[in-house]
Design a protein around this motif. Structure first.
Motif, PDB file in Angstrom:
ATOM      1  N   VAL A   1     -29.308  24.701  11.258  1.00 16.54           N
ATOM      2  CA  VAL A   1     -29.849  23.664  10.361  1.00 16.54           C
ATOM      3  C   VAL A   1     -28.719  22.753   9.867  1.00 16.54           C
ATOM      4  O   VAL A   1     -28.876  21.530   9.826  1.00 16.54           O
ATOM      5  CB  VAL A   1     -30.614  24.311   9.186  1.00 16.54           C
ATOM      6  CG1 VAL A   1     -30.956  23.293   8.126  1.00 16.54           C
ATOM      7  CG2 VAL A   1     -31.870  24.999   9.704  1.00 16.54           C
ATOM      8  N   VAL A   2     -27.575  23.333   9.518  1.00 19.12           N
ATOM      9  CA  VAL A   2     -26.430  22.525   9.071  1.00 19.12           C
ATOM     10  C   VAL A   2     -25.955  21.611  10.204  1.00 19.12           C
ATOM     11  O   VAL A   2     -25.702  20.416  10.007  1.00 19.12           O
ATOM     12  CB  VAL A   2     -25.286  23.421   8.551  1.00 19.12           C
ATOM     13  CG1 VAL A   2     -24.004  22.634   8.344  1.00 19.12           C
ATOM     14  CG2 VAL A   2     -25.706  24.127   7.268  1.00 19.12           C
ATOM     15  N   TRP A   3     -25.840  22.168  11.409  1.00  8.46           N
ATOM     16  CA  TRP A   3     -25.395  21.377  12.559  1.00  8.46           C
ATOM     17  C   TRP A   3     -26.387  20.256  12.869  1.00  8.46           C
ATOM     18  O   TRP A   3     -25.999  19.140  13.191  1.00  8.46           O
ATOM     19  CB  TRP A   3     -25.218  22.297  13.765  1.00  8.46           C
ATOM     20  CG  TRP A   3     -24.625  21.631  14.961  1.00  8.46           C
ATOM     21  CD1 TRP A   3     -23.337  21.209  15.109  1.00  8.46           C
ATOM     22  CD2 TRP A   3     -25.287  21.298  16.170  1.00  8.46           C
ATOM     23  NE1 TRP A   3     -23.169  20.642  16.344  1.00  8.46           N
ATOM     24  CE2 TRP A   3     -24.344  20.683  17.017  1.00  8.46           C
ATOM     25  CE3 TRP A   3     -26.595  21.460  16.626  1.00  8.46           C
ATOM     26  CZ2 TRP A   3     -24.665  20.240  18.286  1.00  8.46           C
ATOM     27  CZ3 TRP A   3     -26.911  21.013  17.895  1.00  8.46           C
ATOM     28  CH2 TRP A   3     -25.956  20.412  18.707  1.00  8.46           C
ATOM     29  N   TRP A   4     -27.664  20.563  12.734  1.00 10.60           N
ATOM     30  CA  TRP A   4     -28.705  19.557  12.959  1.00 10.60           C
ATOM     31  C   TRP A   4     -28.566  18.423  11.948  1.00 10.60           C
ATOM     32  O   TRP A   4     -28.639  17.244  12.306  1.00 10.60           O
ATOM     33  CB  TRP A   4     -30.070  20.227  12.856  1.00 10.60           C
ATOM     34  CG  TRP A   4     -31.244  19.306  12.963  1.00 10.60           C
ATOM     35  CD1 TRP A   4     -31.501  18.411  13.955  1.00 10.60           C
ATOM     36  CD2 TRP A   4     -32.338  19.212  12.053  1.00 10.60           C
ATOM     37  NE1 TRP A   4     -32.699  17.776  13.732  1.00 10.60           N
ATOM     38  CE2 TRP A   4     -33.233  18.253  12.563  1.00 10.60           C
ATOM     39  CE3 TRP A   4     -32.656  19.855  10.866  1.00 10.60           C
ATOM     40  CZ2 TRP A   4     -34.403  17.913  11.914  1.00 10.60           C
ATOM     41  CZ3 TRP A   4     -33.830  19.517  10.233  1.00 10.60           C
ATOM     42  CH2 TRP A   4     -34.688  18.563  10.750  1.00 10.60           C
TER      43      TRP A   4
ATOM     44  N   LEU B   1     -24.468  25.922  19.358  1.00 10.75           N
ATOM     45  CA  LEU B   1     -25.181  27.042  18.755  1.00 10.75           C
ATOM     46  C   LEU B   1     -26.171  27.691  19.719  1.00 10.75           C
ATOM     47  O   LEU B   1     -26.533  28.850  19.541  1.00 10.75           O
ATOM     48  CB  LEU B   1     -25.854  26.607  17.461  1.00 10.75           C
ATOM     49  CG  LEU B   1     -24.814  26.265  16.376  1.00 10.75           C
ATOM     50  CD1 LEU B   1     -25.440  25.486  15.254  1.00 10.75           C
ATOM     51  CD2 LEU B   1     -24.133  27.507  15.862  1.00 10.75           C
ATOM     52  N   ALA B   2     -26.568  26.974  20.748  1.00 13.54           N
ATOM     53  CA  ALA B   2     -27.404  27.595  21.790  1.00 13.54           C
ATOM     54  C   ALA B   2     -26.563  28.596  22.578  1.00 13.54           C
ATOM     55  O   ALA B   2     -27.052  29.673  22.943  1.00 13.54           O
ATOM     56  CB  ALA B   2     -27.979  26.527  22.716  1.00 13.54           C
ATOM     57  N   VAL B   3     -25.300  28.255  22.818  1.00 21.06           N
ATOM     58  CA  VAL B   3     -24.396  29.180  23.507  1.00 21.06           C
ATOM     59  C   VAL B   3     -24.238  30.451  22.679  1.00 21.06           C
ATOM     60  O   VAL B   3     -24.342  31.566  23.191  1.00 21.06           O
ATOM     61  CB  VAL B   3     -23.019  28.514  23.752  1.00 21.06           C
ATOM     62  CG1 VAL B   3     -22.029  29.505  24.332  1.00 21.06           C
ATOM     63  CG2 VAL B   3     -23.164  27.292  24.649  1.00 21.06           C
ATOM     64  N   ILE B   4     -24.021  30.280  21.384  1.00 23.21           N
ATOM     65  CA  ILE B   4     -23.858  31.428  20.495  1.00 23.21           C
ATOM     66  C   ILE B   4     -25.143  32.264  20.462  1.00 23.21           C
ATOM     67  O   ILE B   4     -25.092  33.495  20.501  1.00 23.21           O
ATOM     68  CB  ILE B   4     -23.449  30.952  19.083  1.00 23.21           C
ATOM     69  CG1 ILE B   4     -22.036  30.359  19.138  1.00 23.21           C
ATOM     70  CG2 ILE B   4     -23.521  32.095  18.073  1.00 23.21           C
ATOM     71  CD1 ILE B   4     -21.608  29.634  17.881  1.00 23.21           C
ATOM     72  N   ALA B   5     -26.298  31.596  20.407  1.00 19.78           N
ATOM     73  CA  ALA B   5     -27.576  32.326  20.374  1.00 19.78           C
ATOM     74  C   ALA B   5     -27.778  33.149  21.638  1.00 19.78           C
ATOM     75  O   ALA B   5     -28.225  34.296  21.568  1.00 19.78           O
ATOM     76  CB  ALA B   5     -28.739  31.354  20.181  1.00 19.78           C
TER      77      ALA B   5
ATOM     78  N   GLY C   1     -27.699  33.948   9.844  1.00 22.22           N
ATOM     79  CA  GLY C   1     -26.512  33.090   9.828  1.00 22.22           C
ATOM     80  C   GLY C   1     -26.585  32.030  10.910  1.00 22.22           C
ATOM     81  O   GLY C   1     -26.239  30.861  10.682  1.00 22.22           O
ATOM     82  N   TRP C   2     -27.047  32.437  12.092  1.00 21.54           N
ATOM     83  CA  TRP C   2     -27.183  31.469  13.179  1.00 21.54           C
ATOM     84  C   TRP C   2     -28.205  30.388  12.815  1.00 21.54           C
ATOM     85  O   TRP C   2     -27.974  29.203  13.051  1.00 21.54           O
ATOM     86  CB  TRP C   2     -27.612  32.178  14.471  1.00 21.54           C
ATOM     87  CG  TRP C   2     -27.868  31.210  15.582  1.00 21.54           C
ATOM     88  CD1 TRP C   2     -26.961  30.652  16.410  1.00 21.54           C
ATOM     89  CD2 TRP C   2     -29.134  30.648  15.934  1.00 21.54           C
ATOM     90  NE1 TRP C   2     -27.576  29.783  17.278  1.00 21.54           N
ATOM     91  CE2 TRP C   2     -28.914  29.756  16.994  1.00 21.54           C
ATOM     92  CE3 TRP C   2     -30.426  30.808  15.452  1.00 21.54           C
ATOM     93  CZ2 TRP C   2     -29.938  29.037  17.592  1.00 21.54           C
ATOM     94  CZ3 TRP C   2     -31.454  30.088  16.045  1.00 21.54           C
ATOM     95  CH2 TRP C   2     -31.198  29.216  17.100  1.00 21.54           C
ATOM     96  N   ALA C   3     -29.328  30.792  12.236  1.00 24.31           N
ATOM     97  CA  ALA C   3     -30.363  29.820  11.863  1.00 24.31           C
ATOM     98  C   ALA C   3     -29.833  28.831  10.820  1.00 24.31           C
ATOM     99  O   ALA C   3     -30.079  27.622  10.924  1.00 24.31           O
ATOM    100  CB  ALA C   3     -31.604  30.547  11.340  1.00 24.31           C
ATOM    101  N   LEU C   4     -29.122  29.333   9.834  1.00 23.10           N
ATOM    102  CA  LEU C   4     -28.550  28.443   8.815  1.00 23.10           C
ATOM    103  C   LEU C   4     -27.524  27.497   9.433  1.00 23.10           C
ATOM    104  O   LEU C   4     -27.501  26.309   9.121  1.00 23.10           O
ATOM    105  CB  LEU C   4     -27.920  29.260   7.690  1.00 23.10           C
ATOM    106  CG  LEU C   4     -28.894  30.017   6.801  1.00 23.10           C
ATOM    107  CD1 LEU C   4     -28.141  30.926   5.826  1.00 23.10           C
ATOM    108  CD2 LEU C   4     -29.793  29.061   6.043  1.00 23.10           C
ATOM    109  N   ALA C   5     -26.664  28.014  10.307  1.00 16.06           N
ATOM    110  CA  ALA C   5     -25.678  27.164  10.976  1.00 16.06           C
ATOM    111  C   ALA C   5     -26.368  26.102  11.825  1.00 16.06           C
ATOM    112  O   ALA C   5     -25.918  24.951  11.895  1.00 16.06           O
ATOM    113  CB  ALA C   5     -24.745  28.023  11.834  1.00 16.06           C
TER     114      ALA C   5
ATOM    115  N   PRO D   1     -34.118  14.116  16.960  1.00 17.69           N
ATOM    116  CA  PRO D   1     -34.028  15.406  17.651  1.00 17.69           C
ATOM    117  C   PRO D   1     -34.297  16.563  16.687  1.00 17.69           C
ATOM    118  O   PRO D   1     -33.975  16.479  15.502  1.00 17.69           O
ATOM    119  CB  PRO D   1     -32.587  15.443  18.160  1.00 17.69           C
ATOM    120  CG  PRO D   1     -31.838  14.542  17.250  1.00 17.69           C
ATOM    121  CD  PRO D   1     -32.810  13.474  16.827  1.00 17.69           C
ATOM    122  N   CYS D   2     -34.883  17.622  17.206  1.00 17.74           N
ATOM    123  CA  CYS D   2     -35.113  18.821  16.388  1.00 17.74           C
ATOM    124  C   CYS D   2     -33.835  19.658  16.362  1.00 17.74           C
ATOM    125  O   CYS D   2     -32.900  19.379  17.110  1.00 17.74           O
ATOM    126  CB  CYS D   2     -36.293  19.621  16.936  1.00 17.74           C
ATOM    127  SG  CYS D   2     -35.909  20.587  18.411  1.00 17.74           S
TER     128      CYS D   2
END
Length: 140
Positions: A130-133, A87-91, A124-128, A60-61
């Motif tokens: 990537v970490v979550w991924w 993180l989609a909810v946060i975005a 910050g969202w993008a980094l989170a 998954p991406c």
């Protein structure tokens, strides 16, 4: 000595938004809601979703599940949306807040926050993400 002094100015101007700034805010406010809706209910969702990264790699991406999560949000199923892709909810919440700020700025014809302020939460969202991924890949 005179050359060593730096002029410090406020990042917020009080003279109003330029034409380009007003145009950019208007385009963003008009463009992103239809794009989000198309992603959520578009043809790729009807066929089970299309993720080129997943088709090529089998993994998954970082955004896989975001469309499903947004669909749950639109139906008011907050817990299901959070479980699929938090993180989609946060975005989507950040995008809604950002849009509200842009709308107010457009209406008041002045910037409420410095131009680069929004880069911090989105970075910050993008980094989170990537970490979550990475965490999701480890748990596979």
């Amino acid at each position: 000595m005179k050359g060593l002094l730096l002029r410090v100015s406020s990042p917020l101007r009080s003279d109003g938004l330029t034409h380009a700034e007003r145009f950019t805010r208007a385009v963003l406010l008009v463009a992103w809601p239809p794009v989000i809706l198309w992603v959520i209910v578009g043809p790729s969702v009807a066929s089970g979703g299309v993720c080129v990264f997943k088709m090529v790699s089998g993994a998954p991406c970082p955004l896989c599940g975001g469309t499903t999560s947004a669909g749950y949000l639109l139906r008011g199923e907050w817990s299901a949306a959070w479980l699929v892709h938090p993180l989609a909810v946060i975005a989507l919440m950040m995008a809604a807040l950002h849009s509200l700020v842009l709308l107010v700025e457009l209406g008041q014809n002045r910037a409420l926050v410095p131009r680069r302020w929004w880069s911090w939460p989105w970075t910050g969202w993008a980094l989170a993400t990537v970490v979550w991924w990475g965490w999701r890949l480890l748990l596979r």
